[in-house]
Design a protein around this motif. Structure first.
Motif, PDB file in Angstrom:
ATOM      1  N   MET A 178       0.735  -0.949   0.039  1.00 29.39           N
ATOM      2  CA  MET A 178      -0.003  -0.007  -0.036  1.00 29.39           C
ATOM      3  C   MET A 178       0.971   1.259   0.032  1.00 29.39           C
ATOM      4  SD  MET A 178      -3.191   0.796   0.168  1.00 29.39           S
ATOM      5  CE  MET A 178      -4.744   1.954   0.573  1.00 29.39           C
ATOM      6  N   ILE A 179       0.701   2.048  -0.950  1.00 23.44           N
ATOM      7  CA  ILE A 179       1.411   3.318  -1.026  1.00 23.44           C
ATOM      8  C   ILE A 179       0.422   4.703  -0.640  1.00 23.44           C
ATOM      9  CG2 ILE A 179       2.366   5.023  -2.434  1.00 23.44           C
ATOM     10  CD1 ILE A 179       2.731   2.640  -4.479  1.00 23.44           C
ATOM     11  N   LEU A 180       1.239   5.526   0.343  1.00 22.42           N
ATOM     12  CA  LEU A 180       0.596   6.718   0.643  1.00 22.42           C
ATOM     13  C   LEU A 180       1.004   7.855  -0.354  1.00 22.42           C
ATOM     14  CD1 LEU A 180      -1.188   8.561   2.398  1.00 22.42           C
ATOM     15  CD2 LEU A 180       0.738   8.700   3.846  1.00 22.42           C
ATOM     16  N   HIS A 181       0.400   8.687  -1.052  1.00 22.83           N
ATOM     17  CA  HIS A 181       0.753   9.383  -1.917  1.00 22.83           C
ATOM     18  C   HIS A 181       0.385  10.866  -1.508  1.00 22.83           C
ATOM     19  CE1 HIS A 181       0.657  11.353  -6.320  1.00 22.83           C
ATOM     20  NE2 HIS A 181       1.652  11.907  -5.483  1.00 22.83           N
ATOM     21  N   ILE A 182       1.340  11.656  -1.153  1.00 20.16           N
ATOM     22  CA  ILE A 182       1.121  12.951  -0.293  1.00 20.16           C
ATOM     23  C   ILE A 182       1.591  14.052  -1.518  1.00 20.16           C
ATOM     24  CG2 ILE A 182       1.643  14.580   1.426  1.00 20.16           C
ATOM     25  CD1 ILE A 182       2.684  12.290   3.001  1.00 20.16           C
ATOM     26  N   SER A 183       0.712  14.963  -1.813  1.00 21.59           N
ATOM     27  CA  SER A 183       1.083  15.909  -2.994  1.00 21.59           C
ATOM     28  C   SER A 183       0.293  17.195  -2.784  1.00 21.59           C
ATOM     29  CB  SER A 183       0.608  15.319  -4.278  1.00 21.59           C
ATOM     30  OG  SER A 183       0.944  15.855  -5.378  1.00 21.59           O
ATOM     31  N   HIS A 184       0.983  18.079  -3.441  1.00 16.70           N
ATOM     32  CA  HIS A 184       0.324  19.634  -3.444  1.00 16.70           C
ATOM     33  C   HIS A 184      -1.161  19.879  -3.831  1.00 16.70           C
ATOM     34  CE1 HIS A 184       1.074  24.156  -4.155  1.00 16.70           C
ATOM     35  NE2 HIS A 184       0.683  23.916  -2.949  1.00 16.70           N
ATOM     36  N   ASN A 185      -1.788  20.489  -3.252  1.00 15.24           N
ATOM     37  CA  ASN A 185      -3.335  20.742  -3.618  1.00 15.24           C
ATOM     38  C   ASN A 185      -3.642  21.787  -4.757  1.00 15.24           C
ATOM     39  OD1 ASN A 185      -2.734  22.802  -2.396  1.00 15.24           O
ATOM     40  ND2 ASN A 185      -4.334  22.578  -0.664  1.00 15.24           N
ATOM     41  N   ASP A 186      -2.650  21.872  -5.699  1.00 13.89           N
ATOM     42  CA  ASP A 186      -2.770  22.879  -6.932  1.00 13.89           C
ATOM     43  C   ASP A 186      -3.020  21.825  -8.359  1.00 13.89           C
ATOM     44  OD1 ASP A 186      -0.264  21.884  -7.316  1.00 13.89           O
ATOM     45  OD2 ASP A 186       0.529  24.038  -7.663  1.00 13.89           O
ATOM     46  N   TYR A 218       1.252   1.554   5.548  1.00 15.74           N
ATOM     47  CA  TYR A 218       2.095   1.596   4.258  1.00 15.74           C
ATOM     48  C   TYR A 218       3.123   0.912   4.066  1.00 15.74           C
ATOM     49  CZ  TYR A 218      -1.816   5.075   4.092  1.00 15.74           C
ATOM     50  OH  TYR A 218      -3.110   5.676   4.152  1.00 15.74           O
ATOM     51  N   ASP A 219       3.699   0.526   2.698  1.00 17.49           N
ATOM     52  CA  ASP A 219       4.849  -0.164   2.115  1.00 17.49           C
ATOM     53  C   ASP A 219       5.581   1.176   1.833  1.00 17.49           C
ATOM     54  OD1 ASP A 219       3.911  -2.671   2.824  1.00 17.49           O
ATOM     55  OD2 ASP A 219       2.768  -2.403   0.911  1.00 17.49           O
ATOM     56  N   GLN A 220       5.002   2.266   1.457  1.00 18.72           N
ATOM     57  CA  GLN A 220       6.010   3.225   0.900  1.00 18.72           C
ATOM     58  C   GLN A 220       5.201   4.439   0.876  1.00 18.72           C
ATOM     59  OE1 GLN A 220       6.224   3.660  -3.526  1.00 18.72           O
ATOM     60  NE2 GLN A 220       8.493   3.973  -3.460  1.00 18.72           N
ATOM     61  N   ILE A 221       5.891   5.607   1.012  1.00 20.09           N
ATOM     62  CA  ILE A 221       5.350   7.090   1.162  1.00 20.09           C
ATOM     63  C   ILE A 221       5.857   7.575  -0.311  1.00 20.09           C
ATOM     64  CG2 ILE A 221       5.264   9.418   2.060  1.00 20.09           C
ATOM     65  CD1 ILE A 221       5.296   7.964   4.657  1.00 20.09           C
ATOM     66  N   LEU A 222       4.985   8.377  -1.176  1.00 21.23           N
ATOM     67  CA  LEU A 222       5.290   8.944  -2.247  1.00 21.23           C
ATOM     68  C   LEU A 222       4.919  10.415  -2.308  1.00 21.23           C
ATOM     69  CD1 LEU A 222       6.429   9.296  -5.231  1.00 21.23           C
ATOM     70  CD2 LEU A 222       3.869   8.578  -5.704  1.00 21.23           C
ATOM     71  N   ILE A 223       6.010  11.544  -2.202  1.00 24.62           N
ATOM     72  CA  ILE A 223       5.761  12.744  -1.921  1.00 24.62           C
ATOM     73  C   ILE A 223       6.004  13.689  -3.452  1.00 24.62           C
ATOM     74  CG2 ILE A 223       6.189  14.845  -0.706  1.00 24.62           C
ATOM     75  CD1 ILE A 223       7.267  13.169   1.672  1.00 24.62           C
ATOM     76  N   THR A 224       4.921  14.099  -3.821  1.00 24.42           N
ATOM     77  CA  THR A 224       5.177  14.961  -5.368  1.00 24.42           C
ATOM     78  C   THR A 224       4.698  16.388  -5.156  1.00 24.42           C
ATOM     79  OG1 THR A 224       2.879  14.173  -5.907  1.00 24.42           O
ATOM     80  CG2 THR A 224       4.841  12.922  -6.545  1.00 24.42           C
ATOM     81  N   ASP A 225       5.650  17.237  -5.874  1.00 20.47           N
ATOM     82  CA  ASP A 225       5.383  18.608  -6.022  1.00 20.47           C
ATOM     83  C   ASP A 225       5.294  19.152  -4.614  1.00 20.47           C
ATOM     84  OD1 ASP A 225       4.581  20.736  -7.522  1.00 20.47           O
ATOM     85  OD2 ASP A 225       2.553  20.788  -6.853  1.00 20.47           O
ATOM     86  N   MET A 226       5.973  18.841  -3.819  1.00 15.37           N
ATOM     87  CA  MET A 226       6.531  19.548  -2.361  1.00 15.37           C
ATOM     88  C   MET A 226       7.509  18.661  -1.708  1.00 15.37           C
ATOM     89  SD  MET A 226       2.625  18.439  -0.637  1.00 15.37           S
ATOM     90  CE  MET A 226       2.897  19.971   0.277  1.00 15.37           C
ATOM     91  N   SER A 227       7.815  19.072  -0.634  1.00 22.21           N
ATOM     92  CA  SER A 227       8.969  18.303   0.216  1.00 22.21           C
ATOM     93  C   SER A 227       8.772  18.774   1.645  1.00 22.21           C
ATOM     94  CB  SER A 227      10.299  18.913  -0.221  1.00 22.21           C
ATOM     95  OG  SER A 227      10.626  20.055  -0.133  1.00 22.21           O
TER      96      SER A 227
END
Length: 284
Positions: free
Chosen positions: A1-9, A48-57
């Protein structure tokens, strides 16, 4: 299972469109820059097995909280995230938007994402402010009218090869409203000098920050624009090409690009105090 955290734009949510469409078992969380550390603190890592972070840090502190506990991959295009490569696997390129980087990362995993090429190029054209495609501004309009969840659902079902009849009507009506909004907002600005003697325009606005900032810079000729959204407690900064406003955003816990950046406001807010505390106006 992946948690994808991303900017809200538009850019951040379209990263979510791609992972929702092409990856299995993904939970999505969309947030502002100042919220990511709190999300990482509260996440149940066992789920979760992995966290993916996009468009932010995250901050170094926020990232170190979970390093060693779970695999973290960051895909980002902001200059302020280049330090991440030293701590965790990172895809970083300031010449492309995060959606384009996510698209290319998925391609590198052997996934056929070609049906989303037009959508990805459209978002890249808007987010990097090239504006060579007519659909770029229109796509952001549609995103704002649909909202995060509806946009995510609509585009994760199928890619983009032109707007549907209903979407085209939404865009047409919103274009008319936007033009009236820009004209009206442009008449309510306050002209100021910042602490370095640069000309700035202060305006209260709740939408179309990039378009309004660009409009004011072109029509009035200021060095940069401070756009305050009281409803969302957010400040957006837009500037001429040779003026760097990212440093102002970073001083106030935000981030972004050289010519387009932003940060969140405290709930106790006074305009003049804010301008002084943010380092925009002189303390005197």
């Amino acid at each position: 299972m992946i948690l994808h955290i991303s900017h809200n734009d538009l850019d951040g949510v379209t990263c979510g469109v791609l992972t929702k469409r092409f990856l299995k078992d993904v939970d999505h969380t969309f947030c502002n820059y100042n919220e990511i550390d709190l999300i990482l603190e509260e996440v149940s890592l066992r789920k979760y097995d992995q966290i993916l972070i996009t468009d932010m840090s995250p901050s170094k502190r926020g990232l170190k909280e979970i390093l060693g506990e779970i695999e973290v991959l960051v895909i980002d295009h902001h200059e302020t995230s280049d330090w991440l490569t030293e701590l965790t696997p990172t895809v970083h390129d300031i010449t492309k938007c995060a959606t384009m980087l996510t698209y290319e990362w998925l391609e590198g995993q052997g996934i056929d994402v070609s049906e989303y090429k037009d959508l990805v190029e459209c978002v890249n054209d808007y987010d990097m402010w090239h504006l060579k495609r007519k659909e770029s501004l229109q796509m952001n309009m549609l995103f704002m009218k649909l909202g995060v969840e509806r946009y995510l659902e609509r585009f994760s079902r199928r890619g983009f090869n032109g707007f549907t009849e209903d979407e085209a009507l939404i865009v047409e009506l919103e274009t008319e409203r936007r033009d009236k909004y820009l004209y009206a907002a442009g008449k309510s600005i306050e002209m100021l000098k910042d602490a370095q003697g640069m000309d700035i325009a202060l305006v209260y606005a709740e939408e179309y920050n990039s378009e309004l900032g660009n409009y004011i810079i072109q029509e009035i000729g200021v060095d940069y624009v401070v756009l305050i959204n009281m409803q969302r407690r957010k400040v957006s900064l837009r500037s001429r090409k040779d003026v760097d406003v990212r440093t102002i955003a970073e001083m106030n816990g935000g981030g972004g690009h050289k010519n387009a950046a932003g940060f969140s406001l405290d709930f106790e807010f006074n305009t003049m105090d804010f301008l002084k505390n943010a380092g925009i106006l002189d303390e005197s």
